[in-house]
Design a protein around this motif. Structure first.
Motif, PDB file in Angstrom:
ATOM      1  N   LEU A 122       0.833  -1.204   0.000  1.00 50.42           N
ATOM      2  CA  LEU A 122       0.000   0.000   0.000  1.00 50.42           C
ATOM      3  C   LEU A 122       0.868   1.256   0.000  1.00 50.42           C
ATOM      4  O   LEU A 122       0.612   2.192  -0.761  1.00 50.42           O
ATOM      5  CB  LEU A 122      -0.935   0.005   1.201  1.00 50.42           C
ATOM      6  N   ALA A 123       1.900   1.283   0.840  1.00 53.08           N
ATOM      7  CA  ALA A 123       2.800   2.439   0.862  1.00 53.08           C
ATOM      8  C   ALA A 123       3.502   2.605  -0.483  1.00 53.08           C
ATOM      9  O   ALA A 123       3.612   3.719  -1.012  1.00 53.08           O
ATOM     10  CB  ALA A 123       3.826   2.281   1.983  1.00 53.08           C
TER      11      ALA A 123
ATOM     12  N   GLU B  49      -7.869   1.732   8.403  1.00 47.97           N
ATOM     13  CA  GLU B  49      -7.387   1.548   9.779  1.00 47.97           C
ATOM     14  C   GLU B  49      -6.474   0.337   9.918  1.00 47.97           C
ATOM     15  O   GLU B  49      -5.512   0.356  10.697  1.00 47.97           O
ATOM     16  CB  GLU B  49      -8.588   1.410  10.714  1.00 47.97           C
ATOM     17  N   ALA B  50      -6.740  -0.710   9.175  1.00 50.13           N
ATOM     18  CA  ALA B  50      -5.935  -1.926   9.307  1.00 50.13           C
ATOM     19  C   ALA B  50      -4.480  -1.724   8.904  1.00 50.13           C
ATOM     20  O   ALA B  50      -3.616  -2.525   9.279  1.00 50.13           O
ATOM     21  CB  ALA B  50      -6.545  -3.043   8.449  1.00 50.13           C
ATOM     22  N   TYR B  51      -4.194  -0.665   8.152  1.00 54.35           N
ATOM     23  CA  TYR B  51      -2.834  -0.427   7.650  1.00 54.35           C
ATOM     24  C   TYR B  51      -2.104   0.638   8.463  1.00 54.35           C
ATOM     25  O   TYR B  51      -0.918   0.876   8.221  1.00 54.35           O
ATOM     26  CB  TYR B  51      -2.887   0.011   6.189  1.00 54.35           C
ATOM     27  N   ARG B  52      -2.808   1.296   9.379  1.00 46.51           N
ATOM     28  CA  ARG B  52      -2.187   2.383  10.136  1.00 46.51           C
ATOM     29  C   ARG B  52      -1.129   1.824  11.095  1.00 46.51           C
ATOM     30  O   ARG B  52      -1.272   0.729  11.620  1.00 46.51           O
ATOM     31  CB  ARG B  52      -3.250   3.173  10.898  1.00 46.51           C
ATOM     32  N   GLY B  53      -0.103   2.627  11.305  1.00 50.90           N
ATOM     33  CA  GLY B  53       1.026   2.170  12.098  1.00 50.90           C
ATOM     34  C   GLY B  53       2.105   1.534  11.253  1.00 50.90           C
ATOM     35  O   GLY B  53       3.232   1.335  11.721  1.00 50.90           O
ATOM     36  N   HIS B  54       1.782   1.205   9.996  1.00 49.85           N
ATOM     37  CA  HIS B  54       2.762   0.633   9.061  1.00 49.85           C
ATOM     38  C   HIS B  54       3.019   1.573   7.883  1.00 49.85           C
ATOM     39  O   HIS B  54       4.113   1.571   7.327  1.00 49.85           O
ATOM     40  CB  HIS B  54       2.261  -0.712   8.509  1.00 49.85           C
TER      41      HIS B  54
ATOM     42  N   LEU C 212      -1.811  12.099   6.273  1.00 50.93           N
ATOM     43  CA  LEU C 212      -2.469  11.282   5.255  1.00 50.93           C
ATOM     44  C   LEU C 212      -2.835   9.915   5.820  1.00 50.93           C
ATOM     45  O   LEU C 212      -3.926   9.394   5.558  1.00 50.93           O
ATOM     46  CB  LEU C 212      -1.547  11.130   4.046  1.00 50.93           C
ATOM     47  N   GLU C 213      -1.950   9.341   6.627  1.00 55.06           N
ATOM     48  CA  GLU C 213      -2.247   8.041   7.237  1.00 55.06           C
ATOM     49  C   GLU C 213      -3.471   8.134   8.147  1.00 55.06           C
ATOM     50  O   GLU C 213      -4.353   7.269   8.115  1.00 55.06           O
ATOM     51  CB  GLU C 213      -1.045   7.555   8.034  1.00 55.06           C
ATOM     52  N   ALA C 214      -3.530   9.192   8.939  1.00 56.95           N
ATOM     53  CA  ALA C 214      -4.631   9.329   9.892  1.00 56.95           C
ATOM     54  C   ALA C 214      -5.965   9.589   9.213  1.00 56.95           C
ATOM     55  O   ALA C 214      -7.017   9.175   9.708  1.00 56.95           O
ATOM     56  CB  ALA C 214      -4.321  10.460  10.873  1.00 56.95           C
ATOM     57  N   ILE C 215      -5.941  10.248   8.051  1.00 54.51           N
ATOM     58  CA  ILE C 215      -7.184  10.658   7.401  1.00 54.51           C
ATOM     59  C   ILE C 215      -7.663   9.638   6.366  1.00 54.51           C
ATOM     60  O   ILE C 215      -8.846   9.273   6.338  1.00 54.51           O
ATOM     61  CB  ILE C 215      -6.996  12.035   6.721  1.00 54.51           C
ATOM     62  N   ALA C 216      -6.759   9.183   5.500  1.00 53.17           N
ATOM     63  CA  ALA C 216      -7.178   8.439   4.314  1.00 53.17           C
ATOM     64  C   ALA C 216      -6.844   6.958   4.333  1.00 53.17           C
ATOM     65  O   ALA C 216      -7.516   6.166   3.661  1.00 53.17           O
ATOM     66  CB  ALA C 216      -6.563   9.077   3.063  1.00 53.17           C
ATOM     67  N   VAL C 217      -5.802   6.555   5.035  1.00 52.72           N
ATOM     68  CA  VAL C 217      -5.373   5.161   4.987  1.00 52.72           C
ATOM     69  C   VAL C 217      -6.317   4.296   5.817  1.00 52.72           C
ATOM     70  O   VAL C 217      -6.666   4.664   6.945  1.00 52.72           O
ATOM     71  CB  VAL C 217      -3.922   5.038   5.509  1.00 52.72           C
TER      72      VAL C 217
END
Length: 476
Positions: free
Chosen positions: A240-241, A312-317, A305-310
């Motif tokens: 994803l990143a 939830e399962a991918y956050r922190g990575h 961008l991570e907090a708004i659009a990514v």
């Protein structure tokens, strides 16, 4: 302007589509989808890319009328390749009882590559003829179909292979939509001329293809290594990143390349080789002036961008992988859209193969050294090291020595300084709440960098705008 509008629409919809697919499939199945899609891209480049490159370099309105055998050769080569790849997809599908999921993903990758190849071919023909309105319609139809078909398939099946096939089919149908409008009238010509064109195009395009295949095999191998070492979910985080960053920079670069490289080809065709090289040098400065500040801005806003659009399962990575992959993504964009055109306009594309080989070697050595102590993060860092090594090699070949491209160093230096000033202005905003940080960074960054570009005419952008406004015609 229609071409630029098409790419803006394409960028926004592709980003939204990628996030939707990631959300619906979840990390593990998205990892499978990303791995199979990377395989489809490799197949497309390996089998179709040299023909697309030949269309953008050798086909034009003049060629359409004066040398019709060129288009005939391109059409026949595309048809033969698509038929062969269809057979390969059916063979892979027949092997599913014995090989299971890998055979299914391979068949889906081959099917998707056919759709990608036909779409890219029609897009290249529209580019070469400067029919921006038709190109815009092609992109809009493709994105509309992809949004409906891929999201619908993901929602109903949760199957990575089925979503890949839906994506390839959406591009295939979009290409059929404009096929008649981009067709050439049938004209009698000798078969020998088609064969001569085929030899010319292969000599021109195959080195570029070899380099691009290496550049696509590197992420494919790295994703496979992450999946093997840490599972498909970790490969999903990695992918994803990589996909979001890659789409941003490839879309930015391609939006410029669509116009700038065709202008360089036109300059070489009408005013001689030196005029073509001068235009390529100006193009490189413009590409750098867009890519570098975009990379710095992306680095600053990645947490927001991570907090708004990514999902939830991918956050922190997402942020961690983005920061490791970002140097390589920028290096790849600069190679594709600033350095490669230097060798393409000269029709001397073999150095691209050497750069790709060096990048792959550095990637392999670094991955073996870093994967043990750092795990998947070490593989991401190795990918960036490989792309940066290839960029440095190609830059030295293009910009040094007796045959170097004559490029004034004022513009690259000005871009670096302006980007540094913009980044310094944005850093205090990075700690704001995400919904405040994202618009604040976009607004302040655009104002600071835009003001510096306008004040110092970086990459000639102010002159180009004034020429366009003053004359009402595109500035070369």
């Amino acid at each position: 302007m229609a071409v630029i509008a098409a790419f803006v629409v394409n960028a926004v919809l592709n980003l939204a589509l990628g996030l939707l697919i990631a959300q619906i499939l979840g990390p593990a199945d998205f990892g499978r989808f990303a791995l199979g899609t990377a395989g489809a891209v490799v197949l497309n480049i390996l089998l179709f890319e040299w023909l697309r490159l030949s269309a953008t370099r050798f086909y034009s309105e003049r060629v359409r009328a004066a040398e019709p055998w060129i288009r005939a050769m391109l059409d026949r080569a595309y048809a033969a390749t698509a038929i062969g790849l269809t057979g390969a997809a059916l063979l892979a599908l027949a092997g599913r009882p014995a090989f299971g999921e890998p055979a299914l993903l391979a068949a889906a990758a081959a099917g998707a590559a056919i759709g990608i190849g036909l779409f890219d071919y029609q897009a290249a023909l529209a580019r070469a003829r400067f029919v921006g309105g038709l190109y815009l319609r092609l992109v809009l139809v493709k994105n509309g179909l992809a949004l409906v078909m891929m999201v619908g398939t993901a929602w109903t099946t949760r199957d990575a292979a089925a979503v890949m096939l839906a994506g390839g089919l959406s591009q295939f149908l979009a290409a059929l939509f404009v096929h008649r409008a981009l067709g050439d009238p049938p004209t009698a010509h000798e078969a020998a001329r088609r064969r001569e064109s085929l030899r010319l195009f292969m000599a021109y395009g195959l080195p570029v293809v070899a380099a691009n295949v290496v550049y696509q095999l590197m992420p494919f191998a790295n994703r496979s290594a992450v999946a093997a070492a840490a599972g498909f979910a970790e490969a999903g985080y990695f992918s994803l990143a990589a996909d979001i960053g890659g789409r941003i920079f490839s879309t930015l670069g391609a939006a410029l390349d669509l116009l700038l490289f065709q202008i360089a080809v036109l300059a070489a065709e009408t005013r001689g080789h030196e005029a073509g090289e001068e235009q390529v040098a100006r193009n490189g400065a413009v590409v750098l002036a867009l890519i570098l500040p975009s990379a710095a801005g992306f680095w600053v806003v990645a947490p927001a961008l991570e907090a708004i659009a990514v999902p939830e399962a991918y956050r922190g990575h997402f942020v961690g992988y983005t920061l490791l992959l970002l140097p390589g993504l920028v290096a790849l964009a600069l190679m594709n859209f600033a350095l490669n055109p230097i060798f393409q306009i000269r029709r001397r594309t073999l150095p691209l193969v050497a750069a790709g080989g060096l990048g792959a070697l550095v990637n392999l050595v670094a991955a073996l050294a870093l994967a043990g102590p750092f795990g998947p993060a070490g593989i991401a860092a190795a990918q960036s090291l490989g792309f940066v090594a290839a960029l440095l090699f190609l830059g030295l070949r293009a910009l040094t020595g007796p045959g170097r491209l004559r490029m004034p160093w004022r513009d690259p230096l000005a871009v670096v300084l302006a980007t540094a000033a913009m980044t310094a202005a944005l850093l205090p905003l990075r700690g704001l709440a995400p919904w405040l940080a994202l618009p604040a960074c976009l607004g302040v960054g655009g104002l600071v960098y835009g003001a510096l570009v306008w004040r110092f005419d970086i990459a000639g952008l102010r002159s180009a705008v004034l020429a366009r406004v003053g004359r009402g015609v595109p500035a070369a």
